[in-house]
Enzyme design. Structure first.
Site, PDB file in Angstrom:
ATOM      1  N   SER A   4      39.729 -15.618   9.280  1.00  0.00           N
ATOM      2  CA  SER A   4      38.323 -15.265   9.506  1.00  0.00           C
ATOM      3  C   SER A   4      37.447 -15.556   8.292  1.00  0.00           C
ATOM      4  O   SER A   4      36.230 -15.632   8.418  1.00  0.00           O
ATOM      5  CB  SER A   4      38.200 -13.791   9.913  1.00  0.00           C
ATOM      6  OG  SER A   4      38.760 -12.956   8.934  1.00  0.00           O
ATOM      7  N   ARG A   5      38.052 -15.681   7.142  1.00  0.00           N
ATOM      8  CA  ARG A   5      37.239 -15.958   5.943  1.00  0.00           C
ATOM      9  C   ARG A   5      38.140 -16.495   4.831  1.00  0.00           C
ATOM     10  O   ARG A   5      39.347 -16.639   5.025  1.00  0.00           O
ATOM     11  CB  ARG A   5      36.490 -14.700   5.484  1.00  0.00           C
ATOM     12  CG  ARG A   5      37.358 -13.489   5.314  1.00  0.00           C
ATOM     13  CD  ARG A   5      36.542 -12.191   5.387  1.00  0.00           C
ATOM     14  NE  ARG A   5      37.402 -11.048   5.638  1.00  0.00           N
ATOM     15  CZ  ARG A   5      37.964 -10.307   4.696  1.00  0.00           C
ATOM     16  NH1 ARG A   5      37.759 -10.589   3.425  1.00  0.00           N
ATOM     17  NH2 ARG A   5      38.734  -9.292   5.019  1.00  0.00           N
TER      18      ARG A   5
ATOM     19  N   ASP B  99      47.054  -7.728  14.212  1.00  0.00           N
ATOM     20  CA  ASP B  99      47.445  -7.194  12.909  1.00  0.00           C
ATOM     21  C   ASP B  99      48.861  -7.690  12.622  1.00  0.00           C
ATOM     22  O   ASP B  99      49.811  -7.321  13.332  1.00  0.00           O
ATOM     23  CB  ASP B  99      47.392  -5.659  12.973  1.00  0.00           C
ATOM     24  CG  ASP B  99      47.768  -5.002  11.656  1.00  0.00           C
ATOM     25  OD1 ASP B  99      48.355  -5.690  10.786  1.00  0.00           O
ATOM     26  OD2 ASP B  99      47.481  -3.811  11.501  1.00  0.00           O
TER      27      ASP B  99
ATOM     28  N   ASN C 267      48.955 -16.650   5.764  1.00  0.00           N
ATOM     29  CA  ASN C 267      47.886 -16.502   4.776  1.00  0.00           C
ATOM     30  C   ASN C 267      47.347 -15.073   4.700  1.00  0.00           C
ATOM     31  O   ASN C 267      46.882 -14.650   3.640  1.00  0.00           O
ATOM     32  CB  ASN C 267      46.746 -17.470   5.131  1.00  0.00           C
ATOM     33  CG  ASN C 267      45.469 -17.134   4.412  1.00  0.00           C
ATOM     34  OD1 ASN C 267      45.285 -17.461   3.239  1.00  0.00           O
ATOM     35  ND2 ASN C 267      44.555 -16.437   5.093  1.00  0.00           N
TER      36      ASN C 267
ATOM     37  N   SER D 255      51.165 -16.173  -4.645  1.00  0.00           N
ATOM     38  CA  SER D 255      50.109 -15.954  -5.655  1.00  0.00           C
ATOM     39  C   SER D 255      50.689 -16.171  -7.043  1.00  0.00           C
ATOM     40  O   SER D 255      51.898 -15.984  -7.264  1.00  0.00           O
ATOM     41  CB  SER D 255      49.594 -14.519  -5.550  1.00  0.00           C
ATOM     42  OG  SER D 255      48.795 -14.209  -6.670  1.00  0.00           O
TER      43      SER D 255
ATOM     44  N   TYR E 285      51.403  -5.619  -4.841  1.00  0.00           N
ATOM     45  CA  TYR E 285      51.003  -6.994  -4.495  1.00  0.00           C
ATOM     46  C   TYR E 285      51.996  -8.005  -5.097  1.00  0.00           C
ATOM     47  O   TYR E 285      52.421  -8.953  -4.424  1.00  0.00           O
ATOM     48  CB  TYR E 285      49.597  -7.226  -5.026  1.00  0.00           C
ATOM     49  CG  TYR E 285      48.967  -8.538  -4.646  1.00  0.00           C
ATOM     50  CD1 TYR E 285      48.483  -8.768  -3.358  1.00  0.00           C
ATOM     51  CD2 TYR E 285      48.812  -9.558  -5.582  1.00  0.00           C
ATOM     52  CE1 TYR E 285      47.878  -9.973  -3.016  1.00  0.00           C
ATOM     53  CE2 TYR E 285      48.213 -10.759  -5.253  1.00  0.00           C
ATOM     54  CZ  TYR E 285      47.742 -10.967  -3.972  1.00  0.00           C
ATOM     55  OH  TYR E 285      47.144 -12.169  -3.633  1.00  0.00           O
TER      56      TYR E 285
ATOM     57  N   LYS F 138      54.263 -10.753  -3.112  1.00  0.00           N
ATOM     58  CA  LYS F 138      54.089 -12.197  -3.325  1.00  0.00           C
ATOM     59  C   LYS F 138      55.335 -12.843  -3.934  1.00  0.00           C
ATOM     60  O   LYS F 138      55.598 -14.028  -3.696  1.00  0.00           O
ATOM     61  CB  LYS F 138      52.855 -12.449  -4.196  1.00  0.00           C
ATOM     62  CG  LYS F 138      51.540 -12.061  -3.500  1.00  0.00           C
ATOM     63  CD  LYS F 138      51.319 -12.854  -2.225  1.00  0.00           C
ATOM     64  CE  LYS F 138      50.006 -12.539  -1.543  1.00  0.00           C
ATOM     65  NZ  LYS F 138      49.819 -13.306  -0.296  1.00  0.00           N
TER      66      LYS F 138
ATOM     67  N   ILE G 184      40.919 -17.527  -7.027  1.00  0.00           N
ATOM     68  CA  ILE G 184      40.105 -18.281  -6.061  1.00  0.00           C
ATOM     69  C   ILE G 184      38.898 -17.427  -5.664  1.00  0.00           C
ATOM     70  O   ILE G 184      39.043 -16.221  -5.405  1.00  0.00           O
ATOM     71  CB  ILE G 184      40.936 -18.612  -4.796  1.00  0.00           C
ATOM     72  CG1 ILE G 184      42.299 -19.231  -5.167  1.00  0.00           C
ATOM     73  CG2 ILE G 184      40.147 -19.519  -3.858  1.00  0.00           C
ATOM     74  CD1 ILE G 184      42.249 -20.542  -5.917  1.00  0.00           C
TER      75      ILE G 184
HETATM   76  P1  NDP Z   1      40.263 -12.482   1.987  1.00  0.00           P
HETATM   77  O1  NDP Z   1      40.307 -11.018   1.701  1.00  0.00           O
HETATM   78  O2  NDP Z   1      39.018 -13.234   1.744  1.00  0.00           O
HETATM   79  O3  NDP Z   1      40.694 -12.730   3.529  1.00  0.00           O
HETATM   80  C1  NDP Z   1      41.871 -12.132   4.016  1.00  0.00           C
HETATM   81  C2  NDP Z   1      42.108 -12.593   5.439  1.00  0.00           C
HETATM   82  O4  NDP Z   1      43.306 -11.961   5.912  1.00  0.00           O
HETATM   83  C3  NDP Z   1      40.992 -12.171   6.378  1.00  0.00           C
HETATM   84  O5  NDP Z   1      40.853 -13.160   7.389  1.00  0.00           O
HETATM   85  C4  NDP Z   1      41.540 -10.871   6.977  1.00  0.00           C
HETATM   86  O6  NDP Z   1      41.021 -10.568   8.263  1.00  0.00           O
HETATM   87  C5  NDP Z   1      43.000 -11.235   7.097  1.00  0.00           C
HETATM   88  N1  NDP Z   1      43.868 -10.061   7.194  1.00  0.00           N
HETATM   89  C6  NDP Z   1      44.000  -9.060   6.301  1.00  0.00           C
HETATM   90  N2  NDP Z   1      44.891  -8.161   6.740  1.00  0.00           N
HETATM   91  C7  NDP Z   1      45.322  -8.613   7.938  1.00  0.00           C
HETATM   92  C8  NDP Z   1      46.249  -8.128   8.896  1.00  0.00           C
HETATM   93  N3  NDP Z   1      46.931  -6.980   8.722  1.00  0.00           N
HETATM   94  N4  NDP Z   1      46.449  -8.843  10.031  1.00  0.00           N
HETATM   95  C9  NDP Z   1      45.773  -9.992  10.243  1.00  0.00           C
HETATM   96  N5  NDP Z   1      44.886 -10.507   9.381  1.00  0.00           N
HETATM   97  C10 NDP Z   1      44.668  -9.823   8.241  1.00  0.00           C
HETATM   98  O7  NDP Z   1      41.493 -13.095   1.185  1.00  0.00           O
HETATM   99  P2  NDP Z   1      41.691 -14.505   0.468  1.00  0.00           P
HETATM  100  O8  NDP Z   1      41.164 -15.581   1.317  1.00  0.00           O
HETATM  101  O9  NDP Z   1      41.232 -14.378  -0.927  1.00  0.00           O
HETATM  102  O10 NDP Z   1      43.275 -14.568   0.417  1.00  0.00           O
HETATM  103  C11 NDP Z   1      44.057 -15.232   1.394  1.00  0.00           C
HETATM  104  C12 NDP Z   1      45.506 -15.217   0.923  1.00  0.00           C
HETATM  105  O11 NDP Z   1      45.592 -15.841  -0.353  1.00  0.00           O
HETATM  106  C13 NDP Z   1      46.083 -13.819   0.759  1.00  0.00           C
HETATM  107  O12 NDP Z   1      47.422 -13.806   1.149  1.00  0.00           O
HETATM  108  C14 NDP Z   1      45.967 -13.581  -0.725  1.00  0.00           C
HETATM  109  O13 NDP Z   1      46.905 -12.653  -1.184  1.00  0.00           O
HETATM  110  C15 NDP Z   1      46.222 -14.962  -1.261  1.00  0.00           C
HETATM  111  N6  NDP Z   1      45.723 -15.206  -2.596  1.00  0.00           N
HETATM  112  C16 NDP Z   1      44.376 -15.110  -2.875  1.00  0.00           C
HETATM  113  C17 NDP Z   1      43.924 -15.334  -4.157  1.00  0.00           C
HETATM  114  C18 NDP Z   1      42.486 -15.249  -4.536  1.00  0.00           C
HETATM  115  O14 NDP Z   1      42.192 -15.378  -5.732  1.00  0.00           O
HETATM  116  N7  NDP Z   1      41.561 -15.061  -3.604  1.00  0.00           N
HETATM  117  C19 NDP Z   1      44.860 -15.681  -5.243  1.00  0.00           C
HETATM  118  C20 NDP Z   1      46.232 -15.759  -4.834  1.00  0.00           C
HETATM  119  C21 NDP Z   1      46.630 -15.525  -3.558  1.00  0.00           C
HETATM  120  P3  NDP Z   1      39.730  -9.574   8.462  1.00  0.00           P
HETATM  121  O15 NDP Z   1      38.549 -10.438   8.167  1.00  0.00           O
HETATM  122  O16 NDP Z   1      39.800  -9.166   9.885  1.00  0.00           O
HETATM  123  O17 NDP Z   1      39.913  -8.473   7.493  1.00  0.00           O
END
Ligand code: NDP
Length: 247
Positions: free
Chosen positions: A14-15, A63, A90, A142, A155, A159, A188
């Site tokens: 979603s984002r 979920d 992801n 990560s 976390y 990871k 990121i």
């Molecule tokens: P965001 O918080 O921007 O987005 C997280 C996404 O995961 C959203 O789409 C959210 O949906 C979804 N989500 C969270 N919990 C659940 C769940 N229980 N079931 C289904 N969907 C879920 O995160 P990022 O884009 O920053 O991160 C994406 C991945 O990259 C993660 O695994 C994160 O740990 C990893 N990562 C990110 C880094 C960073 O610097 N940003 C660095 C290293 C790793 P909803 O919108 O509905 O909440």
């Protein structure tokens, strides 16, 4: 196009990084099935962006920490083209705290989503991929899973655990032409990191040799490569996309 006629499941699209992966897959010709926990309108925006490339795209509320909802997600994916070629785990959350204050719930919820969620999805995908003797799995780890980070034992455990699962699955499924790799992003710019105060961001920048924060697209392009035929001989690897942070 690198992924024409493939069907991909991308969790948490979603984002942030998940959306960038969905859109990059669609650009390369893949049909995209994504899921989200709460953000239905944001997920629909991802679907719209994907459909602009002329592919099938759908977002399912599921979920990943709940195995029965993961089953529904994969049933939906199979409806699109009858198969699944690509899985990207992801979806992820953080619940940071120093260890003396970390509650059981904070530890468990991060493990349930980040680690067990990936396991449930890999179990569903593996059955389909083994039958067709083709598959590409990428798990988003990560830099914290490699180096650790104060205030993130939950976390970091999730990871680092993902890396172990990725390598084990690579060995288990290689004979069926299924690859399993991990991508380890650094810092990121997404909602996950936007809440950090400027002074913390400035300190983090000093640890990045390339001298900038990463974008979701930086991560997405590495994932596209790993699920494409160009990476057919790469399995069990962890690719850092972190501007050199883990060196
Ligand atoms: P965001 O918080 O921007 O987005 C997280 C996404 O995961 C959203 O789409 C959210 O949906 C979804 N989500 C969270 N919990 C659940 C769940 N229980 N079931 C289904 N969907 C879920 O995160 P990022 O884009 O920053 O991160 C994406 C991945 O990259 C993660 O695994 C994160 O740990 C990893 N990562 C990110 C880094 C960073 O610097 N940003 C660095 C290293 C790793 P909803 O919108 O509905 O909440």
């Amino acid at each position: 196009m690198l992924l024409e006629n493939r069907t991909a499941v991308v969790t948490g699209g979603s984002r942030g990084i998940g959306r960038a992966i969905c859109v990059a897959f669609a650009r390369e010709g893949a049909n995209v099935v994504t899921c989200y926990a709460h953000g239905s309108s944001a997920a629909e925006e991802t679907v719209k962006l994907c459909k602009e490339f002329g592919v099938e795209a759908v977002a399912v509320q599921a979920d990943v920490a709940k195995p029965e909802e993961v089953k529904c997600l994969f049933a939906e994916a199979k409806k699109i083209t009858g198969t699944i070629d690509i899985l990207v785990n992801n979806a992820g959350i953080t619940r940071d705290n120093i260890i003396l204050r970390m509650k059981d719930e904070e530890f468990d919820s991060v493990i349930d989503t980040n680690l067990k969620g990936a396991f449930y999805c890999m179990r569903e995908a593996a059955g389909v991929m083994m039958r067709k003797r083709y598959g590409r799995i990428v798990n988003i780890s990560s830099v914290v899973g490699i180096k650790g980070n104060a205030g993130q034992v939950n976390y970091a455990a999730s990871k680092a655990g993902i890396i172990g699962m990725t390598k084990s699955l690579a060995k288990e499924l290689a004979s069926r032409n299924i690859t399993s790799n991990a991508v380890a992003p650094g810092f990121i710019t997404t909602d996950m990191t936007s809440a950090l105060p400027d002074n913390v961001k400035d300190e983090l920048l000093k640890e990045i040799p390339l001298g900038r924060l990463g974008s979701p697209e930086d991560v997405a392009e590495a994932v596209v490569f790993l699920v494409s035929d160009n990476a057919a001989y790469i399995t069990g690897q962890v690719i850092s996309v972190d501007g050199g942070m883990a060196i």
